[in-house]
Design an enzyme around this catalytic site. Structure first.
Site, PDB file in Angstrom:
ATOM      1  N   ARG A 258      63.666  68.414 -60.574  1.00 13.67           N
ATOM      2  CA  ARG A 258      64.372  68.560 -59.291  1.00 13.67           C
ATOM      3  C   ARG A 258      64.179  69.931 -58.662  1.00 13.67           C
ATOM      4  O   ARG A 258      64.950  70.356 -57.814  1.00 13.67           O
ATOM      5  CB  ARG A 258      65.857  68.248 -59.422  1.00 13.67           C
ATOM      6  CG  ARG A 258      66.112  66.837 -59.898  1.00 13.67           C
ATOM      7  CD  ARG A 258      67.472  66.334 -59.478  1.00 13.67           C
ATOM      8  NE  ARG A 258      67.581  64.931 -59.796  1.00 13.67           N
ATOM      9  CZ  ARG A 258      67.974  64.459 -60.976  1.00 13.67           C
ATOM     10  NH1 ARG A 258      68.320  65.297 -61.929  1.00 13.67           N
ATOM     11  NH2 ARG A 258      68.035  63.179 -61.188  1.00 13.67           N
TER      12      ARG A 258
ATOM     13  N   LYS B 164      54.849  75.020 -46.443  1.00 19.44           N
ATOM     14  CA  LYS B 164      54.360  73.634 -46.336  1.00 19.44           C
ATOM     15  C   LYS B 164      53.581  73.328 -47.608  1.00 19.44           C
ATOM     16  O   LYS B 164      52.616  74.019 -47.930  1.00 19.44           O
ATOM     17  CB  LYS B 164      53.446  73.468 -45.123  1.00 19.44           C
ATOM     18  CG  LYS B 164      54.192  73.302 -43.817  1.00 19.44           C
ATOM     19  CD  LYS B 164      53.245  72.896 -42.705  1.00 19.44           C
ATOM     20  CE  LYS B 164      54.012  72.676 -41.404  1.00 19.44           C
ATOM     21  NZ  LYS B 164      53.101  72.386 -40.268  1.00 19.44           N
TER      22      LYS B 164
ATOM     23  N   GLU C 253      41.529  81.094 -38.444  1.00 18.93           N
ATOM     24  CA  GLU C 253      43.006  81.058 -38.426  1.00 18.93           C
ATOM     25  C   GLU C 253      43.571  82.443 -38.064  1.00 18.93           C
ATOM     26  O   GLU C 253      44.652  82.544 -37.498  1.00 18.93           O
ATOM     27  CB  GLU C 253      43.550  80.590 -39.780  1.00 18.93           C
ATOM     28  CG  GLU C 253      43.099  79.188 -40.200  1.00 18.93           C
ATOM     29  CD  GLU C 253      43.943  78.047 -39.626  1.00 18.93           C
ATOM     30  OE1 GLU C 253      44.912  78.302 -38.890  1.00 18.93           O
ATOM     31  OE2 GLU C 253      43.604  76.876 -39.919  1.00 18.93           O
TER      32      GLU C 253
ATOM     33  N   LYS D  23      52.829  84.806 -38.303  1.00 21.50           N
ATOM     34  CA  LYS D  23      53.232  83.497 -38.834  1.00 21.50           C
ATOM     35  C   LYS D  23      54.674  83.538 -39.337  1.00 21.50           C
ATOM     36  O   LYS D  23      55.455  82.619 -39.065  1.00 21.50           O
ATOM     37  CB  LYS D  23      52.290  83.031 -39.949  1.00 21.50           C
ATOM     38  CG  LYS D  23      52.763  81.702 -40.530  1.00 21.50           C
ATOM     39  CD  LYS D  23      51.737  80.875 -41.219  1.00 21.50           C
ATOM     40  CE  LYS D  23      52.357  79.521 -41.607  1.00 21.50           C
ATOM     41  NZ  LYS D  23      51.463  78.633 -42.292  1.00 21.50           N
TER      42      LYS D  23
ATOM     43  N   GLU E 146      59.719  72.918 -38.490  1.00 19.97           N
ATOM     44  CA  GLU E 146      58.992  72.376 -37.344  1.00 19.97           C
ATOM     45  C   GLU E 146      59.843  71.369 -36.568  1.00 19.97           C
ATOM     46  O   GLU E 146      59.411  70.259 -36.272  1.00 19.97           O
ATOM     47  CB  GLU E 146      57.678  71.735 -37.832  1.00 19.97           C
ATOM     48  CG  GLU E 146      56.589  71.783 -36.772  1.00 19.97           C
ATOM     49  CD  GLU E 146      55.199  71.493 -37.318  1.00 19.97           C
ATOM     50  OE1 GLU E 146      54.815  72.110 -38.328  1.00 19.97           O
ATOM     51  OE2 GLU E 146      54.512  70.661 -36.737  1.00 19.97           O
TER      52      GLU E 146
ATOM     53  N   ARG F 251      57.374  76.128 -34.315  1.00 13.47           N
ATOM     54  CA  ARG F 251      56.383  76.193 -35.400  1.00 13.47           C
ATOM     55  C   ARG F 251      55.126  75.393 -35.046  1.00 13.47           C
ATOM     56  O   ARG F 251      54.036  75.697 -35.531  1.00 13.47           O
ATOM     57  CB  ARG F 251      56.992  75.694 -36.721  1.00 13.47           C
ATOM     58  CG  ARG F 251      56.011  75.823 -37.874  1.00 13.47           C
ATOM     59  CD  ARG F 251      56.633  75.674 -39.237  1.00 13.47           C
ATOM     60  NE  ARG F 251      55.599  75.824 -40.248  1.00 13.47           N
ATOM     61  CZ  ARG F 251      55.809  76.117 -41.519  1.00 13.47           C
ATOM     62  NH1 ARG F 251      57.050  76.291 -41.946  1.00 13.47           N
ATOM     63  NH2 ARG F 251      54.817  76.239 -42.358  1.00 13.47           N
TER      64      ARG F 251
ATOM     65  N   ASN G 191      49.818  75.014 -34.754  1.00 13.25           N
ATOM     66  CA  ASN G 191      48.809  73.951 -34.794  1.00 13.25           C
ATOM     67  C   ASN G 191      47.783  74.087 -33.667  1.00 13.25           C
ATOM     68  O   ASN G 191      47.021  73.147 -33.409  1.00 13.25           O
ATOM     69  CB  ASN G 191      49.478  72.576 -34.720  1.00 13.25           C
ATOM     70  CG  ASN G 191      50.343  72.303 -35.939  1.00 13.25           C
ATOM     71  OD1 ASN G 191      50.028  72.754 -37.039  1.00 13.25           O
ATOM     72  ND2 ASN G 191      51.435  71.582 -35.746  1.00 13.25           N
TER      73      ASN G 191
ATOM     74  N   HIS H  55      44.403  72.365 -33.702  1.00 13.00           N
ATOM     75  CA  HIS H  55      44.397  71.409 -34.808  1.00 13.00           C
ATOM     76  C   HIS H  55      44.293  69.951 -34.350  1.00 13.00           C
ATOM     77  O   HIS H  55      43.845  69.107 -35.113  1.00 13.00           O
ATOM     78  CB  HIS H  55      45.641  71.595 -35.689  1.00 13.00           C
ATOM     79  CG  HIS H  55      45.542  72.800 -36.600  1.00 13.00           C
ATOM     80  ND1 HIS H  55      45.389  74.080 -36.115  1.00 13.00           N
ATOM     81  CD2 HIS H  55      45.542  72.914 -37.948  1.00 13.00           C
ATOM     82  CE1 HIS H  55      45.321  74.929 -37.136  1.00 13.00           C
ATOM     83  NE2 HIS H  55      45.408  74.243 -38.258  1.00 13.00           N
TER      84      HIS H  55
ATOM     85  N   HIS I  71      41.385  68.093 -35.654  1.00 19.75           N
ATOM     86  CA  HIS I  71      41.616  66.928 -36.515  1.00 19.75           C
ATOM     87  C   HIS I  71      40.609  65.823 -36.174  1.00 19.75           C
ATOM     88  O   HIS I  71      40.036  65.176 -37.062  1.00 19.75           O
ATOM     89  CB  HIS I  71      43.055  66.431 -36.312  1.00 19.75           C
ATOM     90  CG  HIS I  71      43.333  65.128 -36.982  1.00 19.75           C
ATOM     91  ND1 HIS I  71      43.674  65.042 -38.307  1.00 19.75           N
ATOM     92  CD2 HIS I  71      43.287  63.856 -36.513  1.00 19.75           C
ATOM     93  CE1 HIS I  71      43.832  63.770 -38.628  1.00 19.75           C
ATOM     94  NE2 HIS I  71      43.614  63.029 -37.561  1.00 19.75           N
TER      95      HIS I  71
ATOM     96  N   HIS J  46      37.814  72.863 -42.644  1.00 17.47           N
ATOM     97  CA  HIS J  46      39.010  72.902 -41.791  1.00 17.47           C
ATOM     98  C   HIS J  46      38.984  74.054 -40.771  1.00 17.47           C
ATOM     99  O   HIS J  46      39.185  73.837 -39.577  1.00 17.47           O
ATOM    100  CB  HIS J  46      40.254  72.985 -42.674  1.00 17.47           C
ATOM    101  CG  HIS J  46      41.526  73.062 -41.889  1.00 17.47           C
ATOM    102  ND1 HIS J  46      42.020  72.015 -41.143  1.00 17.47           N
ATOM    103  CD2 HIS J  46      42.394  74.101 -41.698  1.00 17.47           C
ATOM    104  CE1 HIS J  46      43.139  72.380 -40.546  1.00 17.47           C
ATOM    105  NE2 HIS J  46      43.389  73.644 -40.863  1.00 17.47           N
TER     106      HIS J  46
HETATM  107  N1  GLY Z   1      49.581  75.700 -40.836  1.00 23.98           N
HETATM  108  C1  GLY Z   1      50.617  75.330 -39.953  1.00 23.98           C
HETATM  109  C2  GLY Z   1      51.978  75.645 -40.459  1.00 23.98           C
HETATM  110  O1  GLY Z   1      52.118  76.268 -41.503  1.00 23.98           O
HETATM  111  O2  GLY Z   1      52.949  75.295 -39.847  1.00 23.98           O
END
Ligand code: GLY
Length: 366
Positions: A121, A143, A185, A227, A237, A242, A246, A249, A253, A267
């Site tokens: 957990r 993430k 990035e 960031k 998000e 947040r 992207n 992206h 994508h 990527h």
């Molecule tokens: N790479 C996008 C984020 O961390 O929200």
């Protein structure tokens, strides 16, 4: 040495950025580890260079590393490897009070963070990212995920690390292509909300790609600072803030899907071409000047990154690329939000984008 705090209620943490930090990791990490052992997760490529020095340094601080070396590559972010990893942790007697350390790039960080979130957990984890992309993006913000049959990163959790230790010197052995992909990035942060940083990239990007340690440390620090600020405003998000991260992206994508998520376009390269397309599309909608889009494209081209459909070797029709976008996990209530820009450093979330118009635009960009 730079220390940046990610300011989150209840689960904030520090990120240390220091050339040579790996050499004193034991002393840095000791206060974040509640026992005399850690479970260290890495891959064969990273292990060959950095595992033994890290284990030795931890040992000097009285911390025994129990290490698991996984295969490198995206296929490691799978149910199968997650099961193997969690079975191994349980066989080794891992407790909730234990700490996992992710030593590696985004794949190892995402998998380890997710495993930490479900093991008994939830136990703690520390990120020691070893690629530029992981240092400026995936190790920060919590993430974590694995891939599934339906797509990338669709099974995962927000799970913030206990600490992030970034040593820019480990990038000395990173392959050129990976360094460049990570640089996409870095540029992204300038384009999102930090125009002076984009100007810095224009002036110093070549130095960074030549692995000048000062340029690398500055760019990593500025990227992580940008960031962290955005994550602190919208950890999960929810507000749209947040989502700015992207940028590039959604177009990216589609390009990754078209190239089968293969090594034909990694990527960061897809994000680079995606950012150039996002700026050209912003100019088409008169949010910004065409000159801004050309400036972005020019800088990415100078950095040796894909900056158009042609340079990304993608020949598909606009319709086909838009169909790829419709499978993006950013789809919400049948609507695909796009990150567009009012100028350099002025990215915003547009929810009124007509996908037929995007398809026409992409056909024109061939
Ligand atoms: N790479 C996008 C984020 O961390 O929200």
């Amino acid at each position: 040495m730079n220390r940046i705090s990610v300011d989150l209620a209840g689960n904030g943490y520090d990120i240390l950025i220091e050339a040579g930090a790996l050499d004193s990791a034991g002393a840095q990490l000791k206060q974040h580890i509640r026992s005399d052992r850690v479970f260290l997760i890495t891959d064969t490529n990273v292990a060959a260079k950095w595992l033994a020095p890290l284990e030795t340094d931890l040992q000097k601080s009285g911390i025994r590393a129990i290490s698991k070396i996984l295969p490198p590559g995206e296929q490691t972010k799978s149910w199968t490897v997650l099961e193997q990893l969690t079975d191994w942790l349980l066989d080794e007697g891992a407790e909730r009070s234990d700490t996992l350390i992710a030593l590696g790039g985004g794949v190892i960080g995402d998998l380890t963070g997710f495993a930490a979130s479900i093991l008994k957990r939830g136990c703690k984890f520390i990120q020691i990212p070893t690629s530029l992309l992981a240092q400026v993006d995936s190790s920060v913000g919590g993430k974590t995920a694995i891939n599934s049959r339906a797509g990338k990163n669709l099974i995962g959790r927000f799970n913030q690390p206990e600490y992030v230790l970034i040593d820019p010197l480990v990038l000395g052995t990173l392959p050129d292509r990976e360094l460049r992909a990570g640089y996409a990035e870095v540029v992204k942060y300038g384009l999102i909300n930090n125009a002076p940083f984009f100007e810095w990239c224009e002036e110093n990007g070549a130095d960074l790609l030549a692995r000048n340690p000062k340029a690398l440390a500055y760019a990593i620090t500025e990227s992580v600072r940008t960031k962290s600020g955005i994550v602190a405003e919208d950890e999960k998000e929810l507000s749209g803030r947040r989502a700015l991260l992207n940028l590039g992206h959604t177009f990216g994508h589609a390009l990754e899907a078209e190239t089968g998520y293969s090594s034909a376009l990694v990527h960061g390269e897809a994000v680079a071409a995606g950012m150039a397309l996002a700026f050209h599309y912003s100019a088409r909608r008169e949010h910004c000047d065409e000159a801004d889009a050309h400036r972005v494209e020019h800088h990415l081209k100078n950095a040796g990154l894909p900056h158009s459909l042609e340079s990304a070797s993608v020949k598909a029709s606009g319709d086909r690329l838009v169909r790829h976008m419709l499978h993006d996990k950013k789809m919400a209530a049948g609507n695909l939000p796009f990150l567009l820009a009012n100028g350099i450093g002025q990215t915003f979330l547009a929810k009124d984008v007509d996908l037929e118009d995007v398809a026409v635009f992409l056909d024109q960009m061939q």
